[in-house]
Enzyme design. Structure first.
Site, short mmCIF file in Angstrom:
data_model
loop_
_atom_site.label_atom_id
_atom_site.label_comp_id
_atom_site.label_asym_id
_atom_site.label_seq_id
_atom_site.Cartn_x
_atom_site.Cartn_y
_atom_site.Cartn_z
N GLY A 75 0.83 -1.22 0.00
CA GLY A 75 0.00 0.00 0.00
C GLY A 75 0.86 1.25 0.00
O GLY A 75 0.51 2.27 0.60
N ASP B 109 2.06 -1.55 -4.58
CA ASP B 109 0.66 -1.10 -4.49
C ASP B 109 -0.09 -1.73 -5.66
O ASP B 109 0.52 -2.40 -6.50
CB ASP B 109 0.58 0.45 -4.54
CG ASP B 109 -0.64 0.99 -3.80
OD1 ASP B 109 -1.77 0.61 -4.18
OD2 ASP B 109 -0.49 1.77 -2.84
N TYR C 64 -13.10 0.19 10.10
CA TYR C 64 -11.66 0.49 10.14
C TYR C 64 -11.10 0.18 11.53
O TYR C 64 -10.10 -0.53 11.67
CB TYR C 64 -11.48 1.97 9.79
CG TYR C 64 -10.06 2.50 9.85
CD1 TYR C 64 -9.05 1.94 9.07
CD2 TYR C 64 -9.75 3.60 10.65
CE1 TYR C 64 -7.76 2.46 9.09
CE2 TYR C 64 -8.46 4.13 10.66
CZ TYR C 64 -7.48 3.55 9.89
OH TYR C 64 -6.20 4.06 9.91
N LYS D 18 -8.56 -2.80 12.80
CA LYS D 18 -7.26 -2.48 13.40
C LYS D 18 -7.09 -3.15 14.78
O LYS D 18 -6.00 -3.58 15.11
CB LYS D 18 -7.06 -0.96 13.49
CG LYS D 18 -6.84 -0.29 12.14
CD LYS D 18 -5.52 -0.71 11.48
CE LYS D 18 -5.25 0.05 10.20
NZ LYS D 18 -3.95 -0.27 9.58
N1 LIG Z 1 -2.61 8.60 7.33
C1 LIG Z 1 -3.00 8.58 8.61
O1 LIG Z 1 -3.41 9.61 9.18
C2 LIG Z 1 -2.95 7.31 9.37
C3 LIG Z 1 -2.64 6.11 8.76
N2 LIG Z 1 -2.63 4.95 9.50
C4 LIG Z 1 -2.34 3.68 8.85
O2 LIG Z 1 -1.16 3.77 8.08
C5 LIG Z 1 -1.29 2.99 6.89
C6 LIG Z 1 -0.99 3.85 5.68
O3 LIG Z 1 -1.90 4.93 5.68
P1 LIG Z 1 -2.06 5.90 4.43
O4 LIG Z 1 -0.84 5.91 3.62
O5 LIG Z 1 -2.58 7.16 4.98
O6 LIG Z 1 -3.25 5.17 3.65
P2 LIG Z 1 -3.82 5.52 2.19
O7 LIG Z 1 -5.28 5.27 2.20
O8 LIG Z 1 -3.32 6.84 1.74
O9 LIG Z 1 -3.10 4.39 1.29
C7 LIG Z 1 -3.44 3.04 1.37
C8 LIG Z 1 -2.93 2.34 0.13
O10 LIG Z 1 -3.38 0.99 0.17
C9 LIG Z 1 -3.56 0.59 -1.16
N3 LIG Z 1 -4.41 -0.60 -1.27
C10 LIG Z 1 -5.76 -0.69 -1.21
N4 LIG Z 1 -6.16 -1.96 -1.45
C11 LIG Z 1 -5.03 -2.68 -1.66
C12 LIG Z 1 -4.78 -4.04 -1.97
N5 LIG Z 1 -5.78 -4.92 -2.15
N6 LIG Z 1 -3.50 -4.45 -2.11
C13 LIG Z 1 -2.48 -3.58 -1.97
N7 LIG Z 1 -2.66 -2.27 -1.69
C14 LIG Z 1 -3.92 -1.83 -1.54
C15 LIG Z 1 -4.19 1.80 -1.85
O11 LIG Z 1 -4.02 1.74 -3.25
C16 LIG Z 1 -3.45 2.95 -1.18
O12 LIG Z 1 -2.37 3.41 -1.96
C17 LIG Z 1 -2.72 2.42 6.90
O13 LIG Z 1 -2.68 1.10 7.36
C18 LIG Z 1 -3.45 3.30 7.88
O14 LIG Z 1 -4.47 2.61 8.54
C19 LIG Z 1 -2.93 4.93 10.83
C20 LIG Z 1 -3.28 6.08 11.46
C21 LIG Z 1 -3.25 7.37 10.81
C1 LIG Z 2 -6.41 8.53 12.19
C2 LIG Z 2 -6.52 7.61 11.05
O1 LIG Z 2 -6.37 6.42 11.22
C3 LIG Z 2 -6.85 8.13 9.71
N1 LIG Z 2 -6.17 9.35 9.41
C4 LIG Z 2 -8.33 8.35 9.60
O2 LIG Z 2 -8.76 9.47 9.92
O3 LIG Z 2 -9.05 7.39 9.27
#
Ligand SMILES: NC(=O)C1=CN([C@@H]2O[C@H](COP(=O)(O)OP(=O)(O)OC[C@H]3O[C@@H](n4cnc5c(N)ncnc54)[C@H](O)[C@@H]3O)[C@@H](O)[C@H]2O)C=CC1
Ligand SMILES: CC(=O)[C@H](N)C(=O)O
Length: 374
Positions: A63, A89, A196, A200
């Site tokens: 991802g 990805d 979600y 988690k």
């Molecule tokens: N950004 C934030 O504020 C926070 C993020 N996280 C966690 O950090 C991690 C990364 O977050 P972000 O980069 O913000 O998420 P994002 O939503 O920006 O990116 C997630 C990626 O997962 C990919 N994806 C979806 N289905 C897929 C599949 N079947 N196989 C492979 N890839 C797939 C998407 O194409 C996307 O590029 C996540 O697990 C999220 O829960 C946790 C807390 C806060």
């Molecule tokens: C805090 C997170 O996990 C994320 N940015 C969301 O808002 O879903």
């Protein structure tokens, strides 16, 4: 038959615990009888790589084209070398990402494809970023369940089979309305109300279970809302705190989808990525737990606006509440207690609200300046 009896004896010991000893002896017992979480063909262990602390790890990020993956790849490549970090990805990477280091297609729902990537590239660390975030997850529960839960099962099995060090991020969203919200400690009631959050909590528990049961080197940080300038969020509840900067610079106006007094824990991306690197590099004996809260700051839309207005007094913010996001935010922690991370492996954030706002504005102002020059 005798093997089955031995297995059930081991399983019984695992469930009952062994007085006077920790989980380690059990882990050794389980491994010594080659009991793996999924049936694997005999060649799988042949390909597995043992990671020595003096080698560079070979990292796969799933991802990786979301808000956090590209920045993490950049940080890890600076430390371990460009070719030792593979981004993956299911989306097509932009040119800049494609040319900055190895990129590979990987759908986490395709177990065989994942396994092939891990084996062929001799992966030793896996950072599992694929997920559907809180707001998009509520809009598509079936897909969120599949990616966040079924996908995680594939990742856990692959990591356990191949002896990988596995990082899976959790979130403030893993807590719910019955959790203590100000502050929220590491260990407390977790009854989230989003798919979600549920997925988690499941990831935290499954990772810890695989750690105790199979010796998986599982590491997990609960991230706050992450704020970044050069990458866009993927559909979360905390996204407003990124969008406000884009709109402030572009139009001088912002319509916020959360109430002005909605307090949530937040973190600048550099702190988040550094924490991830630090916990991955932490010696195992410093980790008294496998899932830690990490924190930096906590603010409301009103407080963020005031900080921005110190530099952009003309900024106008109005409120048009999104009931889905508001209900989610109202069930999440307001402040995060990360004292265990600080004590165990020395976590320390660099950015508070004023530094965050300054850094974000500097980035966008520079970008605007460059756009004018070109
Ligand atoms: N950004 C934030 O504020 C926070 C993020 N996280 C966690 O950090 C991690 C990364 O977050 P972000 O980069 O913000 O998420 P994002 O939503 O920006 O990116 C997630 C990626 O997962 C990919 N994806 C979806 N289905 C897929 C599949 N079947 N196989 C492979 N890839 C797939 C998407 O194409 C996307 O590029 C996540 O697990 C999220 O829960 C946790 C807390 C806060
Ligand atoms: C805090 C997170 O996990 C994320 N940015 C969301 O808002 O879903």
């Amino acid at each position: 038959m005798p093997v089955i009896r031995t297995l059930s004896k081991v399983a019984k010991q695992a469930l009952m615990g062994t007085p006077g000893c920790g989980c380690q002896p059990l882990t050794v017992a389980v491994r010594s009888i080659s009991f793996s979480p999924r049936q694997v063909t005999s060649d799988a262990s042949f390909h597995s790589v043992s990671f020595s602390e003096t080698d560079h790890p070979k990292v796969l990020i799933t991802g990786g084209l979301g808000q956090l993956g590209v920045g993490l790849a950049k940080l890890l490549r600076m430390r371990y070398g460009k070719n030792n970090v593979i981004l993956s990805d299911i989306r097509k990477p932009p040119n800049s990402v494609f040319h900055s280091g190895p990129f590979i297609y990987s759908d986490i729902l395709d177990y065989k494809n994942l396994r092939e990537i891990v084996v062929n590239n001799r992966i030793t660390w896996l950072v599992h970023y694929s997920a559907l975030l809180s707001a998009v997850g509520e809009a598509n529960v079936a897909l969120a369940r599949s990616v966040n839960i079924t996908g995680l099962h594939n990742i856990l099995d692959i990591a356990a089979e191949h002896g990988l060090r596995l990082f899976v991020p959790s979130t403030i969203g893993a807590f719910g309305p019955t959790s203590p919200r100000n502050p929220t400690p590491d260990l407390c009631v977790q009854r989230p109300r989003t798919i979600y959050g549920v997925s988690k909590v499941h990831a935290e528990l499954m990772g810890e279970y695989y750690h105790h049961r199979y010796g998986l080197d599982f590491r997990c940080l609960r991230y706050p809302g992450i704020i970044s300038a050069d990458s866009t969020p993927g559909g979360g509840t905390t996204d407003y705190a990124v969008q406000i900067f884009h709109d402030a610079i572009k139009t001088g106006k912002f319509e916020c989808n959360l109430k002005p007094d909605t307090r949530l824990p937040m973190m600048y991306i550099d702190d988040c990525l550094r924490a991830t690197l630090e916990v991955m590099e932490a010696p195992a004996d410093t980790l008294s737990m496998r899932t830690y809260n990490i924190n930096a700051m906590s603010f409301t839309p009103e407080e963020l606006t005031r900080e921005l207005q110190k530099q952009m007094p003309e900024l106008e913010v109005s409120y048009e509440i999104d009931p889905v996001r508001q209900a989610i935010a109202d069930s999440w922690p307001m402040n995060f207690d990360d004292s265990n991370a600080r004590k165990d492996w020395g976590w320390k954030h660099d950015y508070d609200l004023p530094e965050l706002v300054q850094t974000m504005l500097n980035y966008f102002r520079e970008e605007t300046r460059m756009a004018r020059v070109n």
